[in-house]
Design a protein around this motif. Structure first.
Motif, short mmCIF file in Angstrom:
data_model
loop_
_atom_site.label_atom_id
_atom_site.label_comp_id
_atom_site.label_asym_id
_atom_site.label_seq_id
_atom_site.Cartn_x
_atom_site.Cartn_y
_atom_site.Cartn_z
N ASN A 1 -56.99 -33.35 -22.05
CA ASN A 1 -58.18 -34.98 -22.28
C ASN A 1 -58.75 -36.13 -21.06
OD1 ASN A 1 -57.29 -34.88 -25.41
ND2 ASN A 1 -55.36 -35.33 -24.38
N ALA A 2 -58.70 -35.14 -20.17
CA ALA A 2 -59.10 -35.77 -19.11
C ALA A 2 -60.27 -35.51 -18.83
CB ALA A 2 -59.04 -34.37 -17.76
N LYS A 3 -61.12 -37.07 -19.19
CA LYS A 3 -62.36 -37.36 -18.44
C LYS A 3 -63.38 -36.95 -17.46
CE LYS A 3 -62.76 -39.05 -22.75
NZ LYS A 3 -61.04 -38.86 -23.65
N LEU A 4 -64.63 -37.27 -17.75
CA LEU A 4 -65.51 -37.23 -15.83
C LEU A 4 -65.71 -38.92 -16.02
CD1 LEU A 4 -66.95 -35.90 -14.43
CD2 LEU A 4 -68.68 -36.07 -15.73
N ILE A 5 -65.36 -38.80 -14.70
CA ILE A 5 -66.17 -40.93 -14.52
C ILE A 5 -67.26 -40.78 -13.67
CG2 ILE A 5 -65.44 -42.57 -13.14
CD1 ILE A 5 -62.31 -41.42 -12.88
N SER A 6 -67.92 -41.30 -14.69
CA SER A 6 -68.81 -41.32 -14.26
C SER A 6 -69.67 -42.22 -12.47
CB SER A 6 -70.90 -41.57 -15.49
OG SER A 6 -69.95 -42.86 -15.74
N GLU A 7 -68.37 -43.68 -12.77
CA GLU A 7 -69.18 -44.55 -11.30
C GLU A 7 -67.64 -45.15 -11.36
OE1 GLU A 7 -72.99 -46.55 -12.40
OE2 GLU A 7 -71.66 -48.43 -10.35
N ALA A 8 -67.63 -44.96 -9.93
CA ALA A 8 -66.06 -45.26 -9.40
C ALA A 8 -66.53 -45.83 -8.52
CB ALA A 8 -65.64 -43.76 -8.56
N ASP A 9 -65.48 -47.17 -8.30
CA ASP A 9 -65.60 -48.16 -6.88
C ASP A 9 -64.51 -47.69 -5.98
OD1 ASP A 9 -65.72 -49.92 -5.53
OD2 ASP A 9 -65.03 -52.05 -6.76
N MET A 10 -64.58 -47.16 -4.44
CA MET A 10 -63.51 -47.39 -3.81
C MET A 10 -62.67 -48.49 -3.58
SD MET A 10 -63.33 -44.31 -3.56
CE MET A 10 -61.69 -43.65 -2.20
N SER A 11 -63.17 -49.65 -3.91
CA SER A 11 -62.61 -51.05 -3.59
C SER A 11 -61.64 -51.39 -4.10
CB SER A 11 -63.27 -52.36 -3.56
OG SER A 11 -64.25 -51.78 -4.33
N ASP A 12 -61.32 -49.82 -5.89
CA ASP A 12 -60.80 -50.44 -6.71
C ASP A 12 -59.40 -48.95 -6.00
OD1 ASP A 12 -58.69 -49.88 -7.97
OD2 ASP A 12 -59.61 -49.00 -10.16
N GLY A 13 -57.86 -49.91 -5.45
CA GLY A 13 -57.18 -48.55 -4.87
C GLY A 13 -56.76 -47.18 -6.02
N SER A 14 -56.80 -47.98 -7.08
CA SER A 14 -55.70 -46.68 -7.77
C SER A 14 -56.91 -45.20 -8.15
CB SER A 14 -55.88 -47.59 -9.11
OG SER A 14 -57.02 -47.54 -10.01
N VAL A 15 -58.11 -45.18 -7.57
CA VAL A 15 -58.71 -44.32 -7.51
C VAL A 15 -58.21 -43.26 -6.69
CG1 VAL A 15 -60.89 -43.45 -7.18
CG2 VAL A 15 -60.74 -45.54 -7.54
N PHE A 16 -57.94 -43.92 -5.41
CA PHE A 16 -57.02 -42.80 -4.78
C PHE A 16 -56.02 -41.82 -5.32
CE2 PHE A 16 -58.87 -44.05 -1.06
CZ PHE A 16 -58.80 -43.43 -0.52
N SER A 17 -55.34 -42.06 -6.09
CA SER A 17 -54.19 -41.80 -7.21
C SER A 17 -54.69 -40.05 -7.74
CB SER A 17 -53.31 -42.36 -7.79
OG SER A 17 -53.99 -43.16 -8.72
N LEU A 18 -56.19 -40.60 -7.41
CA LEU A 18 -56.90 -38.62 -9.15
C LEU A 18 -57.45 -37.87 -7.76
CD1 LEU A 18 -59.24 -41.84 -11.18
CD2 LEU A 18 -57.14 -40.97 -11.98
N GLY A 19 -56.62 -38.21 -6.59
CA GLY A 19 -56.89 -36.79 -6.00
C GLY A 19 -56.05 -36.12 -5.91
N THR B 1 -70.24 -37.75 -10.68
CA THR B 1 -69.19 -39.19 -10.11
C THR B 1 -70.12 -39.49 -9.24
OG1 THR B 1 -67.50 -38.22 -10.87
CG2 THR B 1 -67.16 -40.28 -9.88
N ARG B 2 -70.83 -40.97 -9.49
CA ARG B 2 -71.39 -41.60 -8.15
C ARG B 2 -70.30 -42.23 -7.90
NH1 ARG B 2 -77.15 -43.94 -6.16
NH2 ARG B 2 -77.56 -41.64 -7.45
N PHE B 3 -69.96 -42.71 -6.14
CA PHE B 3 -69.47 -43.74 -5.70
C PHE B 3 -70.54 -45.02 -4.98
CE2 PHE B 3 -65.24 -41.79 -5.95
CZ PHE B 3 -66.07 -40.14 -6.33
N LYS B 4 -71.07 -45.94 -5.29
CA LYS B 4 -71.53 -47.07 -5.06
C LYS B 4 -71.22 -47.48 -3.53
CE LYS B 4 -75.14 -48.80 -7.98
NZ LYS B 4 -76.66 -48.15 -7.35
N GLY B 5 -72.32 -47.42 -2.92
CA GLY B 5 -72.37 -47.60 -1.26
C GLY B 5 -72.30 -49.64 -1.08
#
Ligand code: GLU
Length: 256
Positions: A180-198, A249-253
């Motif tokens: 059920n894993a879904k591709l994230i098309s845009e991620a924001d690195m200022s959202d700390g929870s993104v790191f837990s996906l690595g 997945t795009r990470f916006k500068g």
């Protein structure tokens, strides 16, 4: 656009450590075409240790430092020989730059590397960069090419960093384990929870994994540079990316 493209061992080589000719052919063709269009490309390529492993006939990626460094010395040669051969077919000139952590920390060395990179681009050459694995070790060096490519993108004032991976991008959970894993098309690195996906690397020849990619995203986005993670087995996606269409997945500068 000035684009830094990072390609990992799993894209370039089969699990035997031998060159994946089909993938290599596709990738070098698309990059050549992007250069013909007028984009400035800097390639950060892994694969030295992996290809050295194959060329020396070792059964698996070496674990001890001297053998790793010996494999890197052999594989780097092979890698550049192949890049020269394939890019040469499209009349592009490759330039090897082997860098260490020092080169980014020492002001004078950093100025030299930025100047060389800038001049190579003015001369329409294609810089191919790797860590100088024969003298740097994982503990003291940069350690992985995701981080190296982020440092290069910042140093080169690139518009975009593209990490070509063995996966389509960042998922909501590990797609190897969770259907059920879904591709994230845009991620924001200022959202700390993104790191837990690595997670760590799953291939047995490379060193990267999602964690180092997210570290790279943090570094470049803070410097105002966009980053994309996409699948290296589909190099034609680079056309979409260069045209501003979404892929992976795009990470916006961060806006400055
Ligand atoms: N520099 C290493 C090599 O060329 C790869 C590091 C990485 O996979 O991130 O083999």
């Amino acid at each position: 656009m000035r684009i830094v493209i990072k390609v990992g061992t799993s894209t370039l080589a089969h699990s035997t450590g031998k060159l994946n000719i089909r993938a290599f052919e596709e990738l070098t063709k698309v990059i050549s075409d992007l250069k013909n269009y007028g984009h400035e490309i800097i390639l950060v390529s892994s694969g030295a240790i992996g290809m050295g492993t194959g060329k020396l006939g070792l059964s698996a990626r070496p674990k001890d430092t001297p053998t790793k460094q010996a494999a890197a010395a052999v594989g780097q040669c092979e890698l550049m020989y192949m890049y020269d051969k394939y890019f040469g077919e499209y009349h592009h000139t490759v330039a090897q730059m082997l860098l260490t952590a020092d080169d980014f920390e020492d002001k004078e060395k950093y100025a030299n590397l930025s100047n060389t990179l800038g001049r190579l681009l003015e001369l329409q050459a294609l810089p191919v960069i790797n860590e100088n694995d024969t003298v740097s070790t994982a503990e003291l060096g940069i350690g992985d090419n995701d981080t190296l490519s982020a440092l290069v993108a910042i140093g080169a004032k690139a518009d975009l960093l593209v990490l070509l991976s063995d996966i389509d991008g960042l998922y909501t959970s590990d797609p190897h384990k969770d259907e059920n894993a879904k591709l994230i098309s845009e991620a924001d690195m200022s959202d700390g929870s993104v790191f837990s996906l690595g997670g760590d690397s799953s291939s047995n020849l490379g060193t990267g994994g999602m964690r180092t990619k997210l570290n790279a995203a943090k570094l470049v986005t803070e410097a105002g540079i966009d980053m994309i993670i996409t699948n290296g087995s589909k190099p034609r996606l680079l056309y979409d990316i260069a045209d501003g269409r979404s892929a992976g997945t795009r990470f916006k500068g961060k806006k400055k």
